[in-house]
Design a protein around this motif. Sequence first.
Motif, PDB file in Angstrom:
ATOM      1  N   PRO A 389       1.074  15.226  -2.470  1.00 12.76           N
ATOM      2  CA  PRO A 389       0.886  14.020  -3.298  1.00 12.76           C
ATOM      3  C   PRO A 389      -0.460  13.372  -3.031  1.00 12.76           C
ATOM      4  O   PRO A 389      -0.917  13.301  -1.882  1.00 12.76           O
ATOM      5  CB  PRO A 389       2.040  13.107  -2.865  1.00 12.76           C
ATOM      6  CG  PRO A 389       3.088  14.055  -2.361  1.00 12.76           C
ATOM      7  CD  PRO A 389       2.333  15.179  -1.706  1.00 12.76           C
ATOM      8  N   ILE A 390      -1.101  12.920  -4.083  1.00 13.66           N
ATOM      9  CA  ILE A 390      -2.414  12.313  -3.932  1.00 13.66           C
ATOM     10  C   ILE A 390      -2.297  11.055  -3.070  1.00 13.66           C
ATOM     11  O   ILE A 390      -1.341  10.295  -3.158  1.00 13.66           O
ATOM     12  CB  ILE A 390      -3.040  11.992  -5.302  1.00 13.66           C
ATOM     13  CG1 ILE A 390      -4.525  11.644  -5.143  1.00 13.66           C
ATOM     14  CG2 ILE A 390      -2.284  10.894  -6.035  1.00 13.66           C
ATOM     15  CD1 ILE A 390      -5.291  11.686  -6.447  1.00 13.66           C
ATOM     16  N   GLY A 391      -3.270  10.879  -2.204  1.00  8.59           N
ATOM     17  CA  GLY A 391      -3.256   9.727  -1.312  1.00  8.59           C
ATOM     18  C   GLY A 391      -2.697  10.014   0.063  1.00  8.59           C
ATOM     19  O   GLY A 391      -2.825   9.201   0.974  1.00  8.59           O
ATOM     20  N   GLU A 392      -2.083  11.205   0.247  1.00  9.28           N
ATOM     21  CA  GLU A 392      -1.502  11.552   1.547  1.00  9.28           C
ATOM     22  C   GLU A 392      -2.405  12.467   2.372  1.00  9.28           C
ATOM     23  O   GLU A 392      -2.014  12.901   3.445  1.00  9.28           O
ATOM     24  CB  GLU A 392      -0.131  12.199   1.349  1.00  9.28           C
ATOM     25  CG  GLU A 392       0.919  11.251   0.780  1.00  9.28           C
ATOM     26  CD  GLU A 392       2.302  11.841   0.757  1.00  9.28           C
ATOM     27  OE1 GLU A 392       2.488  12.981   1.286  1.00  9.28           O
ATOM     28  OE2 GLU A 392       3.227  11.211   0.210  1.00  9.28           O
ATOM     29  N   GLY A 393      -3.586  12.755   1.876  1.00 10.72           N
ATOM     30  CA  GLY A 393      -4.443  13.694   2.589  1.00 10.72           C
ATOM     31  C   GLY A 393      -5.694  13.084   3.180  1.00 10.72           C
ATOM     32  O   GLY A 393      -6.614  13.796   3.549  1.00 10.72           O
ATOM     33  N   ASP A 394      -5.774  11.772   3.251  1.00  7.17           N
ATOM     34  CA  ASP A 394      -6.914  11.080   3.854  1.00  7.17           C
ATOM     35  C   ASP A 394      -8.231  11.347   3.149  1.00  7.17           C
ATOM     36  O   ASP A 394      -9.302  11.298   3.766  1.00  7.17           O
ATOM     37  CB  ASP A 394      -7.048  11.465   5.347  1.00  7.17           C
ATOM     38  CG  ASP A 394      -5.842  11.044   6.156  1.00  7.17           C
ATOM     39  OD1 ASP A 394      -5.297   9.966   5.880  1.00  7.17           O
ATOM     40  OD2 ASP A 394      -5.435  11.812   7.056  1.00  7.17           O
ATOM     41  N   CYS A 395      -8.178  11.627   1.853  1.00  6.43           N
ATOM     42  CA  CYS A 395      -9.417  11.827   1.083  1.00  6.43           C
ATOM     43  C   CYS A 395     -10.042  10.483   0.793  1.00  6.43           C
ATOM     44  O   CYS A 395      -9.405   9.623   0.153  1.00  6.43           O
ATOM     45  CB  CYS A 395      -9.134  12.567  -0.209  1.00  6.43           C
ATOM     46  SG  CYS A 395     -10.566  12.712  -1.291  1.00  6.43           S
ATOM     47  N   PRO A 396     -11.285  10.248   1.212  1.00  5.67           N
ATOM     48  CA  PRO A 396     -11.928   8.947   0.969  1.00  5.67           C
ATOM     49  C   PRO A 396     -12.206   8.655  -0.496  1.00  5.67           C
ATOM     50  O   PRO A 396     -12.532   7.510  -0.842  1.00  5.67           O
ATOM     51  CB  PRO A 396     -13.227   9.046   1.772  1.00  5.67           C
ATOM     52  CG  PRO A 396     -13.474  10.516   1.941  1.00  5.67           C
ATOM     53  CD  PRO A 396     -12.136  11.141   2.005  1.00  5.67           C
ATOM     54  N   LEU A 397     -12.062   9.645  -1.370  1.00  8.01           N
ATOM     55  CA  LEU A 397     -12.271   9.416  -2.798  1.00  8.01           C
ATOM     56  C   LEU A 397     -11.066   8.746  -3.448  1.00  8.01           C
ATOM     57  O   LEU A 397     -11.164   8.254  -4.585  1.00  8.01           O
ATOM     58  CB  LEU A 397     -12.537  10.741  -3.511  1.00  8.01           C
ATOM     59  CG  LEU A 397     -13.729  11.574  -3.045  1.00  8.01           C
ATOM     60  CD1 LEU A 397     -13.780  12.888  -3.803  1.00  8.01           C
ATOM     61  CD2 LEU A 397     -15.012  10.812  -3.233  1.00  8.01           C
ATOM     62  N   VAL A 398      -9.933   8.746  -2.759  1.00  9.89           N
ATOM     63  CA  VAL A 398      -8.706   8.207  -3.322  1.00  9.89           C
ATOM     64  C   VAL A 398      -8.465   6.797  -2.786  1.00  9.89           C
ATOM     65  O   VAL A 398      -8.423   6.579  -1.578  1.00  9.89           O
ATOM     66  CB  VAL A 398      -7.506   9.115  -2.957  1.00  9.89           C
ATOM     67  CG1 VAL A 398      -6.202   8.541  -3.534  1.00  9.89           C
ATOM     68  CG2 VAL A 398      -7.725  10.515  -3.480  1.00  9.89           C
ATOM     69  N   LYS A 399      -8.314   5.858  -3.698  1.00  9.20           N
ATOM     70  CA  LYS A 399      -8.053   4.485  -3.310  1.00  9.20           C
ATOM     71  C   LYS A 399      -6.635   4.348  -2.783  1.00  9.20           C
ATOM     72  O   LYS A 399      -5.692   4.901  -3.339  1.00  9.20           O
ATOM     73  CB  LYS A 399      -8.250   3.539  -4.506  1.00  9.20           C
ATOM     74  CG  LYS A 399      -9.686   3.469  -4.990  1.00  9.20           C
ATOM     75  CD  LYS A 399      -9.814   2.511  -6.186  1.00  9.20           C
ATOM     76  CE  LYS A 399     -11.255   2.434  -6.680  1.00  9.20           C
ATOM     77  NZ  LYS A 399     -11.385   1.538  -7.861  1.00  9.20           N
ATOM     78  N   LYS A 400      -6.479   3.617  -1.712  1.00  7.22           N
ATOM     79  CA  LYS A 400      -5.169   3.418  -1.102  1.00  7.22           C
ATOM     80  C   LYS A 400      -4.519   2.151  -1.661  1.00  7.22           C
ATOM     81  O   LYS A 400      -5.174   1.166  -1.915  1.00  7.22           O
ATOM     82  CB  LYS A 400      -5.304   3.282   0.428  1.00  7.22           C
ATOM     83  CG  LYS A 400      -6.082   4.414   1.093  1.00  7.22           C
ATOM     84  CD  LYS A 400      -5.370   5.745   1.007  1.00  7.22           C
ATOM     85  CE  LYS A 400      -6.142   6.849   1.708  1.00  7.22           C
ATOM     86  NZ  LYS A 400      -5.488   8.142   1.635  1.00  7.22           N
ATOM     87  N   GLY A 401      -3.195   2.238  -1.813  1.00  4.53           N
ATOM     88  CA  GLY A 401      -2.424   1.048  -2.195  1.00  4.53           C
ATOM     89  C   GLY A 401      -2.511   0.682  -3.650  1.00  4.53           C
ATOM     90  O   GLY A 401      -3.178   1.150  -4.461  1.00  4.53           O
TER      91      GLY A 401
END
Length: 401
Positions: A389-401
């Motif tokens: 799932p997107i957001g679970e891999g610590d990618c800095p391109l993905v905004k959290k929350g």
Amino acid sequence: MRLAAIFLAASSLMGAGAAYAQVPVKIGVLNDQSGLYADLGGQGSVWAAKKAVEDFGAAAKGLKVEVIFADHQNKADVGTSVARQWYDVDGVDAIFDTPNSGVALAVSGVTKEKNKVFINSGAASSDLTGKACTPNTVHWTYDTWALANGTGRAIVKTGGDTWFFLTADYAFGHALERDTEAVVLANGGKVAGKVRVPLNNADFSSFLLQAQSSKAKIIGLANAGGDTINSIKQAAEYGIVEGGQKLAGLLIFLTDVHSLGLKVAQGLNLTSAWYWDMTDANRKFADAFAAANGGKRPTMVQAGVYSGVTHYLKAVEALKSAKDGAAVVAKMKEIPTDDPLFGKGEVRADGRHIHPMFLFEVKKPSESKGPYDYYTLKATIPANEAFRPIGEGDCPLVKKG
């Protein structure tokens, strides 16, 4: 009449000038051309890239595309050196394929630095869309998370709840072991032990004996290509499966099964992004591939190169330029993916290409109708479940929350 002739001549020259004003695009296929991963990628991936250019009709759409290739020899320093030469001197705009996660992670870094494009089909580490993601990299075909949650989960749920890992000792093997171990533990299983094995290893005897003595129900092979072939063949020689333990090939390619033969490979469960005999479009591609490649059928890696090149060219066509790598990748994320081999999908913000994955079982010899008729489909993993799932891999391109 003379004025008309002059006008027509001038018009012809202008038309010729327009024809030469095509957008230049240079693609480099960087992979193993001579070692343990050559069969699953190699020249087959080069052919797939050229076939994608041809089928896309690049010239008619205003693109002048050149495809070149090089052998990274499964060495990160060699891959990095080739990438820098290609980007700095040879005018390469995008690098494709690149099996070997150590090489792929290094090439991804250089690609970001040079603001080019890296579309990976061959390497597996899920870190490419996790902690190591960049705005210039797309991970196309499969990854270690998908393999673990396909093959690993299926095996645990059918009773294979104790594992021993034989792990290729570099980035790919470590990531595949990590992601599979997480699935085993999350589903109530246990890991009895693990051993790290040098890449391109010829003798697995001591490692297999450790696995055998662990009494684990499942020996997880966190390796690929020639290493997988050798470990399965030598496990058969030691009678490991006859003794009650089972092998889990966590990354099995069609070329591996062909090399092993169905007598040895029968019953293996495997997860794949693509299989040549699933659809009419796949079979058409496979027939053309076989005609040009000595009768061989393509692997999912080679099909992924075709699919990735196709979508890359769509983005370049839309931008009318291949020079700003981050802009091209952003356009790839904006345009839905759709091609004959992988169908409809998308490229997520973290660079992960989303499509279904498939759980197969290798046929018995009596079930096969001929060469390369090797798989029986056991389950389809929907696109929204196939990858982390997107957001679970610590990618800095993905905004959290």
